[in-house]
Design an enzyme around this catalytic site. Structure first.
Site, PDB file in Angstrom:
ATOM      1  N   ASP A 245       0.920  -0.877  -0.083  1.00  0.00           N
ATOM      2  CA  ASP A 245      -0.089  -0.002   0.001  1.00  0.00           C
ATOM      3  C   ASP A 245       0.832   1.403   0.063  1.00  0.00           C
ATOM      4  OD1 ASP A 245      -1.616   2.353   0.568  1.00  0.00           O
ATOM      5  OD2 ASP A 245      -3.033   0.994   1.757  1.00  0.00           O
TER       6      ASP A 245
ATOM      7  N   THR B 224     -12.321 -10.360  -1.921  1.00  0.00           N
ATOM      8  CA  THR B 224     -13.533  -9.769  -1.357  1.00  0.00           C
ATOM      9  C   THR B 224     -13.704  -8.232  -1.610  1.00  0.00           C
ATOM     10  OG1 THR B 224     -12.406  -9.463   0.947  1.00  0.00           O
ATOM     11  CG2 THR B 224     -13.666 -11.508   0.353  1.00  0.00           C
ATOM     12  N   ALA B 225     -12.838  -7.816  -2.361  1.00  0.00           N
ATOM     13  CA  ALA B 225     -12.750  -6.215  -2.577  1.00  0.00           C
ATOM     14  C   ALA B 225     -13.441  -5.741  -3.930  1.00  0.00           C
ATOM     15  CB  ALA B 225     -11.280  -5.752  -2.710  1.00  0.00           C
ATOM     16  N   ARG B 226     -12.853  -5.514  -4.919  1.00  0.00           N
ATOM     17  CA  ARG B 226     -13.310  -5.288  -6.343  1.00  0.00           C
ATOM     18  C   ARG B 226     -12.741  -6.147  -7.462  1.00  0.00           C
ATOM     19  NH1 ARG B 226     -17.666  -2.443  -4.769  1.00  0.00           N
ATOM     20  NH2 ARG B 226     -17.360  -0.658  -3.164  1.00  0.00           N
TER      21      ARG B 226
ATOM     22  N   ASP C  71     -15.817 -13.069  -3.983  1.00  0.00           N
ATOM     23  CA  ASP C  71     -16.942 -12.428  -3.521  1.00  0.00           C
ATOM     24  C   ASP C  71     -17.547 -11.631  -4.626  1.00  0.00           C
ATOM     25  OD1 ASP C  71     -19.179 -12.507  -1.676  1.00  0.00           O
ATOM     26  OD2 ASP C  71     -18.420 -10.364  -1.221  1.00  0.00           O
TER      27      ASP C  71
ATOM     28  N   GLU D 106     -21.798  -9.465 -12.701  1.00  0.00           N
ATOM     29  CA  GLU D 106     -22.736 -10.175 -11.641  1.00  0.00           C
ATOM     30  C   GLU D 106     -24.191  -9.818 -12.177  1.00  0.00           C
ATOM     31  OE1 GLU D 106     -21.637  -7.971  -8.037  1.00  0.00           O
ATOM     32  OE2 GLU D 106     -19.671  -8.819  -8.184  1.00  0.00           O
TER      33      GLU D 106
ATOM     34  N   HIS E  97     -21.334 -11.696  -3.812  1.00  0.00           N
ATOM     35  CA  HIS E  97     -21.033 -10.589  -3.548  1.00  0.00           C
ATOM     36  C   HIS E  97     -21.815 -10.239  -2.187  1.00  0.00           C
ATOM     37  CE1 HIS E  97     -19.798  -6.262  -5.093  1.00  0.00           C
ATOM     38  NE2 HIS E  97     -19.681  -6.349  -3.772  1.00  0.00           N
TER      39      HIS E  97
ATOM     40  N   GLY F 165     -20.223 -10.058   0.723  1.00  0.00           N
ATOM     41  CA  GLY F 165     -19.212 -10.237   1.968  1.00  0.00           C
ATOM     42  C   GLY F 165     -19.686  -8.991   3.217  1.00  0.00           C
TER      43      GLY F 165
END
Length: 346
Positions: free
Chosen positions: A200, A257-259, A282, A287, A304, A306
């Site tokens: 990060d 589980t983010a994008r 997720d 979708e 999706h 989460g």
């Protein structure tokens, strides 16, 4: 890359005598966010009027619903607050978003109007982190492979012949994105004995996670589990493609589980379909879920959800009430956002 860090904002105390609050949250989520006690607390702050987000897409219904509204509680599906909408809501002084991302809610006209906005995304961080942890442990234990083998009609010995399971203690986990969710996930896995590496570029000086900071390519080469917790921004979209996945060691695990936009879905699919990597997802490029992922024995998929737990939705409602109270009292908002924040948010 910290996708969900808010900034403080202050306002002058507002009289609650004539405050009108629009509550525009889809029915199912509204019931989860505002049980009786929280709904009563919201009503204590002003007169509450309710309209579903979908019905407000009609300009005339939007105009009627926003008449005299001081505070709008918005969520998924609420119209973008452009110049025309704002002209139809002349008394609007504060927007409290009960969900997370405000990208579809705001635009240049909204920011130019100077209306403060806050969001309840922090409510979802523990829930998403827990799912990411559950995914991590399931993949380490090869749960998705054994379940698929038994449900698919394979015999007992075949189900037992998959690669041997691993424990989380001592596993090296690479985390992309030290967001609120990422930090909660790191807290969980380190408590269970995992070694964590972080990528990060926005980690501040003095942050304890800086000791674990790695260049992206170094992290990909060293990790045994890759967990994504970054936002989808101009900087991060497509950050993981075929070249990046090729750096990851054979047998490694990918948790997202983010994008979905963070990675090249076709490139990941090729690696997972080959059996070289396992994955738990997720979020997806299309979708509802495209069929190709469903048949793979080494992938774990969820629709999706989460951040959608009983507890997270209840937390969101409490955040909404608390932020509105802060605004009315002229106190600093905990989760206020500015236009600049969106550059690092999903």
């Amino acid at each position: 890359m910290t996708d969900d860090e808010g900034v403080a904002a202050t306002a002058q105390p507002v009289s609650t005598e004539r405050v009108r609050i629009l509550l525009s949250v889809p029915t199912l989520e509204q019931e989860a966010m505002f049980p009786a006690e929280t709904r009563a607390a919201l009503a204590d702050l002003g007169e509450v009027v309710e309209h579903q987000p979908g019905e407000l897409l009609d300009p005339s219904r939007f105009r009627a619903a926003l008449a005299g509204v001081d505070i709008a509680v918005t969520a998924w599906g609420f119209p973008t607050l452009g110049a025309g909408r704002l002209a139809d809501a002349p008394e609007l002084r504060f927007v409290m978003h009960a969900a997370s991302s405000i990208r579809t809610l705001t635009c240049d006209d909204f920011w130019a109007a100077g209306i403060p906005v806050s969001q309840a995304g922090a409510a979802m961080a523990p829930a998403v982190a827990e799912l990411s942890l559950a995914f991590t442990m399931a993949l380490l234990r090869r749960t998705q492979r054994t379940d698929h083998a038994l449900r698919g009609g394979g015999d007992w010995s075949t189900a037992r012949s998959i690669p041997r399971a691993r424990e989380i203690r001592g596993s090296r986990i690479g985390v992309i994105g030290a967001s609120r969710t990422g930090r909660e996930y790191i807290r969980l896995v380190t408590a269970l004995g995992a070694e964590v590496l972080v990528h990060d570029p926005y980690l501040p000086e003095g942050d304890p996670l800086r000791a674990a900071q790695r260049d992206l390519h170094v992290l990909l080469r060293e990790c045994e589990v890759l967990a994504l917790h970054a936002p989808a921004t101009a900087e991060t979209r497509g950050m993981l493609g075929a070249a990046e996945f090729a750096l990851i060691r054979d047998g490694a695990l990918v948790v997202n589980t983010a994008r979905a936009e963070l990675l090249d879905a076709d490139a990941l699919y090729e690696e997972v379909a080959s059996g070289r990597l396992d994955a738990a997802l997720d979020v997806f490029e299309v979708e509802p879920l495209a069929d190709r992922w469903r048949a793979l024995p080494n992938v774990l998929v969820t629709p999706h959800l989460g951040g959608a737990t009983v507890e997270s939705r209840a937390r969101a409602g409490r955040i909404v009430v608390d932020e509105i109270r802060r605004f009315l009292d002229g106190a600093p908002l905990q989760y206020a956002l500015t236009r600049a924040d969106l550059e690092r948010m999903g």
